[in-house]
Design an enzyme around this catalytic site. Sequence first.
Site, PDB file in Angstrom:
ATOM      1  N   TYR A  59       0.853  -1.189   0.000  1.00 46.94           N
ATOM      2  CA  TYR A  59       0.000   0.000   0.000  1.00 46.94           C
ATOM      3  C   TYR A  59       0.892   1.244   0.000  1.00 46.94           C
ATOM      4  CZ  TYR A  59      -3.808  -3.124   1.554  1.00 46.94           C
ATOM      5  OH  TYR A  59      -4.735  -4.142   1.674  1.00 46.94           O
ATOM      6  N   SER A 198     -13.119  -4.801   1.527  1.00 48.89           N
ATOM      7  CA  SER A 198     -14.121  -4.266   0.599  1.00 48.89           C
ATOM      8  C   SER A 198     -15.537  -4.613   1.049  1.00 48.89           C
ATOM      9  CB  SER A 198     -13.867  -4.773  -0.827  1.00 48.89           C
ATOM     10  OG  SER A 198     -14.482  -3.942  -1.786  1.00 48.89           O
ATOM     11  N   PRO A 199     -15.858  -4.415   2.331  1.00 47.40           N
ATOM     12  CA  PRO A 199     -17.178  -4.806   2.840  1.00 47.40           C
ATOM     13  C   PRO A 199     -18.313  -3.962   2.282  1.00 47.40           C
ATOM     14  CG  PRO A 199     -16.013  -3.538   4.497  1.00 47.40           C
ATOM     15  CD  PRO A 199     -15.030  -3.800   3.392  1.00 47.40           C
ATOM     16  N   LEU A 200     -17.973  -2.806   1.699  1.00 47.46           N
ATOM     17  CA  LEU A 200     -18.983  -1.976   1.041  1.00 47.46           C
ATOM     18  C   LEU A 200     -18.831  -2.031  -0.475  1.00 47.46           C
ATOM     19  CD1 LEU A 200     -18.935   1.131   3.420  1.00 47.46           C
ATOM     20  CD2 LEU A 200     -20.603  -0.729   3.336  1.00 47.46           C
ATOM     21  N   ALA A 201     -18.050  -3.019  -0.950  1.00 47.80           N
ATOM     22  CA  ALA A 201     -17.816  -3.166  -2.386  1.00 47.80           C
ATOM     23  C   ALA A 201     -17.352  -1.847  -2.993  1.00 47.80           C
ATOM     24  CB  ALA A 201     -19.065  -3.687  -3.096  1.00 47.80           C
ATOM     25  N   GLY A 203     -17.683   1.120  -1.950  1.00 43.50           N
ATOM     26  CA  GLY A 203     -18.673   2.189  -1.873  1.00 43.50           C
ATOM     27  C   GLY A 203     -19.943   1.916  -2.641  1.00 43.50           C
ATOM     28  N   LEU A 205     -22.184  -0.244  -2.043  1.00 45.18           N
ATOM     29  CA  LEU A 205     -23.291  -0.494  -1.127  1.00 45.18           C
ATOM     30  C   LEU A 205     -23.660   0.715  -0.281  1.00 45.18           C
ATOM     31  CD1 LEU A 205     -22.301  -4.128  -0.132  1.00 45.18           C
ATOM     32  CD2 LEU A 205     -24.300  -3.439  -1.475  1.00 45.18           C
ATOM     33  N   LYS A 208     -25.303   5.422  -2.955  1.00 40.92           N
ATOM     34  CA  LYS A 208     -25.316   6.835  -3.342  1.00 40.92           C
ATOM     35  C   LYS A 208     -25.011   7.050  -4.816  1.00 40.92           C
ATOM     36  CE  LYS A 208     -20.502   7.889  -2.028  1.00 40.92           C
ATOM     37  NZ  LYS A 208     -19.648   8.706  -1.131  1.00 40.92           N
TER      38      LYS A 208
END
Length: 322
Positions: A59, A198-201, A203, A205, A208
């Site tokens: 990273y 990536s639990p919100l894929a 963003g 999910l 918005k």
Amino acid sequence: MRYLDLPDTARISRLGLGTWQFGSREWGYGGEYADSHAAKIVHRALDLGVTLIDTAEIYGTGKSERIVGKALTGRRDEAYVATKYMPLLPSTGLVEKHGRASRDRLDIDRIDLYQVHQANPITPDTVLMAGMETLQDDGVVRDVGVSNYDLRRWRVAEAALGRRVLSNQVSYSLVDREPEAELLPYAQEKDRVVIAYSPLAMGFLSAKYDESNRPSGAVRKTNPLFLPDNLRAARPLFDVLRDVASRHDAKPAQVALAWLLHQPNVVVIPGASSVEQLEGNVEAAELDLTADEATELRAAAEAFHPVTGKAAVPGVLRNLRS
């Protein structure tokens, strides 16, 4: 904040902080974010009881580790620090060398969780785990983990180490539920951990975005989920996320995180572009979904069939040119 309850395991928050974006240009956050905002996010995370801070040597080519380490000055004991080794040309000696280098960049006494970032298709886990064993024996590393491993390789890694491989960090979200087939049952049976990145894929999910309002960052432009057809197909899923969120006076992203935390032996490591976003993520750890709501969300996600793989390549290329 809530914490894992596993035998012989340190205090690991069920919601952690992912730091891929710290010092990584591809997210487009800029120098001010890396030099100032990132440290504020880490400090606030610790204030709120977040202990799991996850980074990796790749990273920002080590910059993320340095930012995390600097931010932890004076607060080291409050964090469970996880980082990762990328086994491009692995050998036992290189695993040891890279582990010590990560510890030095982080400027900490010991890495709490040292993970193999990807399964190497050529080098056997006996080689990688020999290096991990030495790092553990020398006190450089507390726990060993893997990332992006299937169940067979996870078991092989444990056999090679001769000790537990505590965790497997994999992509897991409402729209990426593959870990449920084998990894979650194994974690629950063996007191292991699935770390959901990536639990919100990325963003998706957050609900918005739509086909007329797509993200502009390079990372998300390469993600097929953000193709217009997929955003259009996701409207029913987004509607359910919004509906459940309204019942809890929450946001769709918080509901998506809470759904993951509804699963045993799972921790999530969303990133945060601001202190405010971090605070919203942490609130999700206290959001209790009913069994019916969890089922409702799963059904909506199962009904969503995005265009992926080779079929998505032309659209992704158009995205990158736009």
